[in-house]
Design a protein around this motif. Structure first.
Motif, PDB file in Angstrom:
ATOM      1  N   ALA A   1      -6.402  11.088  -3.126  1.00 50.85           N
ATOM      2  CA  ALA A   1      -6.841  10.084  -2.158  1.00 50.85           C
ATOM      3  C   ALA A   1      -6.524  10.523  -0.734  1.00 50.85           C
ATOM      4  CB  ALA A   1      -6.203   8.734  -2.468  1.00 50.85           C
ATOM      5  N   MET A   2      -5.349  11.082  -0.516  1.00 53.33           N
ATOM      6  CA  MET A   2      -4.962  11.527   0.822  1.00 53.33           C
ATOM      7  C   MET A   2      -5.830  12.690   1.283  1.00 53.33           C
ATOM      8  SD  MET A   2      -3.252  11.150   3.522  1.00 53.33           S
ATOM      9  CE  MET A   2      -1.989   9.956   3.058  1.00 53.33           C
ATOM     10  N   SER A   3      -6.130  13.619   0.362  1.00 51.57           N
ATOM     11  CA  SER A   3      -6.967  14.768   0.699  1.00 51.57           C
ATOM     12  C   SER A   3      -8.376  14.324   1.074  1.00 51.57           C
ATOM     13  CB  SER A   3      -7.021  15.737  -0.485  1.00 51.57           C
ATOM     14  OG  SER A   3      -7.892  16.807  -0.220  1.00 51.57           O
ATOM     15  N   PHE A   4      -8.965  13.432   0.270  1.00 50.60           N
ATOM     16  CA  PHE A   4     -10.310  12.922   0.561  1.00 50.60           C
ATOM     17  C   PHE A   4     -10.309  12.115   1.864  1.00 50.60           C
ATOM     18  CE2 PHE A   4     -11.276  13.803  -3.920  1.00 50.60           C
ATOM     19  CZ  PHE A   4     -12.604  14.205  -3.846  1.00 50.60           C
ATOM     20  N   PHE A   5      -9.273  11.316   2.056  1.00 51.77           N
ATOM     21  CA  PHE A   5      -9.174  10.481   3.257  1.00 51.77           C
ATOM     22  C   PHE A   5      -9.170  11.353   4.515  1.00 51.77           C
ATOM     23  CE2 PHE A   5      -6.454   8.403   6.481  1.00 51.77           C
ATOM     24  CZ  PHE A   5      -7.161   7.231   6.672  1.00 51.77           C
ATOM     25  N   ALA A   6      -8.427  12.463   4.465  1.00 53.80           N
ATOM     26  CA  ALA A   6      -8.301  13.338   5.634  1.00 53.80           C
ATOM     27  C   ALA A   6      -9.588  14.089   5.932  1.00 53.80           C
ATOM     28  CB  ALA A   6      -7.162  14.332   5.415  1.00 53.80           C
ATOM     29  N   SER A   7     -10.423  14.302   4.909  1.00 55.62           N
ATOM     30  CA  SER A   7     -11.627  15.121   5.106  1.00 55.62           C
ATOM     31  C   SER A   7     -12.909  14.311   5.229  1.00 55.62           C
ATOM     32  CB  SER A   7     -11.780  16.103   3.937  1.00 55.62           C
ATOM     33  OG  SER A   7     -11.975  15.409   2.712  1.00 55.62           O
ATOM     34  N   GLY A   8     -12.850  13.003   4.998  1.00 53.68           N
ATOM     35  CA  GLY A   8     -14.058  12.182   5.000  1.00 53.68           C
ATOM     36  C   GLY A   8     -14.597  11.907   6.389  1.00 53.68           C
ATOM     37  N   ARG A   9     -15.926  11.850   6.514  1.00 59.27           N
ATOM     38  CA  ARG A   9     -16.555  11.560   7.803  1.00 59.27           C
ATOM     39  C   ARG A   9     -16.316  10.110   8.212  1.00 59.27           C
ATOM     40  NH1 ARG A   9     -21.690   9.958   8.866  1.00 59.27           N
ATOM     41  NH2 ARG A   9     -22.436  10.493   6.793  1.00 59.27           N
ATOM     42  N   VAL A  10     -16.295   9.193   7.229  1.00 59.12           N
ATOM     43  CA  VAL A  10     -15.972   7.790   7.516  1.00 59.12           C
ATOM     44  C   VAL A  10     -14.799   7.390   6.617  1.00 59.12           C
ATOM     45  CG1 VAL A  10     -16.829   5.424   7.669  1.00 59.12           C
ATOM     46  CG2 VAL A  10     -18.399   7.329   8.048  1.00 59.12           C
ATOM     47  N   PRO A  11     -13.563   7.688   7.037  1.00 61.13           N
ATOM     48  CA  PRO A  11     -12.387   7.372   6.217  1.00 61.13           C
ATOM     49  C   PRO A  11     -12.239   5.867   6.013  1.00 61.13           C
ATOM     50  CG  PRO A  11     -11.822   8.851   8.032  1.00 61.13           C
ATOM     51  CD  PRO A  11     -13.189   8.329   8.312  1.00 61.13           C
ATOM     52  N   ILE A  12     -11.710   5.483   4.841  1.00 59.48           N
ATOM     53  CA  ILE A  12     -11.478   4.060   4.565  1.00 59.48           C
ATOM     54  C   ILE A  12      -9.982   3.809   4.381  1.00 59.48           C
ATOM     55  CG2 ILE A  12     -11.991   2.123   3.034  1.00 59.48           C
ATOM     56  CD1 ILE A  12     -14.674   3.441   2.418  1.00 59.48           C
ATOM     57  N   THR A  13      -9.410   4.252   3.277  1.00 67.16           N
ATOM     58  CA  THR A  13      -7.973   4.085   3.072  1.00 67.16           C
ATOM     59  C   THR A  13      -7.455   5.114   2.079  1.00 67.16           C
ATOM     60  OG1 THR A  13      -6.208   2.590   2.306  1.00 67.16           O
ATOM     61  CG2 THR A  13      -8.374   2.320   1.293  1.00 67.16           C
ATOM     62  N   ALA A  14      -6.235   5.584   2.316  1.00 68.51           N
ATOM     63  CA  ALA A  14      -5.599   6.528   1.400  1.00 68.51           C
ATOM     64  C   ALA A  14      -4.851   5.797   0.286  1.00 68.51           C
ATOM     65  CB  ALA A  14      -4.632   7.435   2.164  1.00 68.51           C
TER      66      ALA A  14
ATOM     67  N   PHE B   1      -5.797   1.174 -15.130  1.00 69.23           N
ATOM     68  CA  PHE B   1      -7.023   1.417 -14.368  1.00 69.23           C
ATOM     69  C   PHE B   1      -6.686   1.350 -12.881  1.00 69.23           C
ATOM     70  CE2 PHE B   1     -11.726  -0.118 -13.808  1.00 69.23           C
ATOM     71  CZ  PHE B   1     -12.058   1.131 -13.310  1.00 69.23           C
ATOM     72  N   VAL B   2      -6.811   2.487 -12.201  1.00 70.63           N
ATOM     73  CA  VAL B   2      -6.505   2.571 -10.773  1.00 70.63           C
ATOM     74  C   VAL B   2      -7.697   3.207 -10.056  1.00 70.63           C
ATOM     75  CG1 VAL B   2      -4.826   3.315  -9.041  1.00 70.63           C
ATOM     76  CG2 VAL B   2      -4.096   2.969 -11.409  1.00 70.63           C
ATOM     77  N   LEU B   3      -8.065   2.645  -8.890  1.00 76.53           N
ATOM     78  CA  LEU B   3      -9.214   3.135  -8.139  1.00 76.53           C
ATOM     79  C   LEU B   3      -8.807   3.533  -6.728  1.00 76.53           C
ATOM     80  CD1 LEU B   3     -10.086   0.224  -9.740  1.00 76.53           C
ATOM     81  CD2 LEU B   3     -12.339   1.121  -9.165  1.00 76.53           C
ATOM     82  N   ALA B   4      -9.680   4.330  -6.096  1.00 76.05           N
ATOM     83  CA  ALA B   4      -9.457   4.698  -4.704  1.00 76.05           C
ATOM     84  C   ALA B   4     -10.801   4.875  -4.009  1.00 76.05           C
ATOM     85  CB  ALA B   4      -8.642   5.990  -4.602  1.00 76.05           C
ATOM     86  N   VAL B   5     -10.870   4.424  -2.757  1.00 76.57           N
ATOM     87  CA  VAL B   5     -12.054   4.645  -1.911  1.00 76.57           C
ATOM     88  C   VAL B   5     -11.567   5.280  -0.605  1.00 76.57           C
ATOM     89  CG1 VAL B   5     -13.697   2.978  -2.828  1.00 76.57           C
ATOM     90  CG2 VAL B   5     -11.905   2.180  -1.284  1.00 76.57           C
ATOM     91  N   PRO B   6     -11.176   6.552  -0.641  1.00 78.92           N
ATOM     92  CA  PRO B   6     -10.623   7.202   0.551  1.00 78.92           C
ATOM     93  C   PRO B   6     -11.626   7.350   1.685  1.00 78.92           C
ATOM     94  CG  PRO B   6     -10.940   8.782  -1.234  1.00 78.92           C
ATOM     95  CD  PRO B   6     -11.125   7.424  -1.827  1.00 78.92           C
ATOM     96  N   HIS B   7     -12.907   7.539   1.363  1.00 82.36           N
ATOM     97  CA  HIS B   7     -13.941   7.524   2.393  1.00 82.36           C
ATOM     98  C   HIS B   7     -15.235   7.010   1.782  1.00 82.36           C
ATOM     99  CE1 HIS B   7     -15.934  11.214   0.960  1.00 82.36           C
ATOM    100  NE2 HIS B   7     -14.784  11.845   0.985  1.00 82.36           N
ATOM    101  N   GLN B   8     -16.258   6.804   2.633  1.00 82.14           N
ATOM    102  CA  GLN B   8     -17.452   6.084   2.186  1.00 82.14           C
ATOM    103  C   GLN B   8     -18.265   6.839   1.134  1.00 82.14           C
ATOM    104  OE1 GLN B   8     -20.378   5.384   5.252  1.00 82.14           O
ATOM    105  NE2 GLN B   8     -21.135   7.470   5.144  1.00 82.14           N
ATOM    106  N   ASP B   9     -18.047   8.147   1.002  1.00 84.93           N
ATOM    107  CA  ASP B   9     -18.881   8.944   0.113  1.00 84.93           C
ATOM    108  C   ASP B   9     -18.198   9.327  -1.191  1.00 84.93           C
ATOM    109  OD1 ASP B   9     -21.208   9.057   1.802  1.00 84.93           O
ATOM    110  OD2 ASP B   9     -20.065  10.367   3.121  1.00 84.93           O
TER     111      ASP B   9
END
Length: 262
Positions: free
Chosen positions: A229-242, A201-209
């Motif tokens: 995760a990297m793709s979402f992180f780069a495109s998110g309005r409020v990035p969190i972590t890749a 079980f692995v999770l990711a929160v690349p940005h707030q949405d």
């Protein structure tokens, strides 16, 4: 589209008599400040230009909406009493500012080495992070805010979309209510998802949405998750972590995945 053109476009769309707009040429940043609130929002033009090349007008519309709603939130009063259902936790990067621009510290709790928990007062289309000034004015104990926020997080919907790639199963939670990443604080939900997991079980929160959960059943699954995760992180309005997180025994542990395949 370059920074100068983007600057002119944003100035045209955001200018109002009750605002001041300034440009920092050295940092390539545009600042829009509310005269009434004495506070404002700073935009890094390079990031908006980069998004424009992928999303065109949508990138401009998004940043204009973010600024308009953010400035509105700055002047609207915050009333915690009798508005408990408006209080939610939000996940932010460990490098996110610890205080508001005027030097007032936010209410913050530790989460993981990569993330921290902030608290927000929902204002409909946007929210305002709760700081010590709000707590003092409302005469609330911070522990009460934490308790209510986590309770409200557990009440958020947890419907997910499922996708299977290379023998691995990925679950996506993306309601765009501003609190998708906050679902990672819902231990009951994570434990329920864990019963569906056959691999790791692995999770990711690349940005707030977005909250990504993966049932990783082979090494390829780690590569795919890292790329997502990297793709979402780069495109998110409020990035969190890749970075991604292992979920074991009710605990989140950040892991670095070195992708090998594209």
């Amino acid at each position: 589209m370059d920074s100068n053109k983007m600057k002119r476009e944003l100035e045209a769309r955001l200018s109002r008599e009750d605002r001041m707009i300034s440009y920092d040429r050295e940092k390539d940043q545009l600042r829009i400040e509310s005269k009434l609130a004495g506070k404002g929002i700073t935009i890094s033009l390079g990031g908006v230009v980069a998004k424009w090349h992928n999303e065109k007008e949508k990138a401009i519309d998004e940043i204009v909406y973010y600024v308009e709603e953010g400035l509105r939130a700055m002047v609207e009063p915050v009333q915690l009493e009798d508005h408990e259902k408006r209080i939610f936790p939000v996940i932010r990067s460990s490098s996110f500012p610890k205080e508001a621009e005027e030097g007032v510290p936010f209410l913050i709790d530790d989460h993981t080495a990569e993330t921290k928990i902030y608290y927000a007062y929902d204002m409909g289309k946007t929210y305002r992070l709760i700081d010590s000034k709000i707590i003092e004015m409302e005469k609330w104990d911070p522990s009460r805010i934490r308790e209510i926020a986590l309770f409200n997080a557990r009440s958020l919907s947890t419907s997910v979309k499922e996708d299977q790639v290379a023998g691995n199963i990925f679950y996506f939670l993306n309601t765009n209510d501003g609190y998708d990443a906050s679902r990672i604080l819902n231990k009951g939900f994570l434990n329920e998802m864990e019963t569906r997991i056959e691999g790791t079980f692995v999770l990711a929160v690349p940005h707030q949405d977005v909250l990504i959960m993966a049932d990783v059943r082979n090494d390829r699954g780690y590569d795919i998750l890292a790329q997502m995760a990297m793709s979402f992180f780069a495109s998110g309005r409020v990035p969190i972590t890749a970075l991604s997180f292992l979920y074991e025994n009710g605990q989140l542990e950040p892991i670095f995945i070195l992708g090998k395949n594209k």
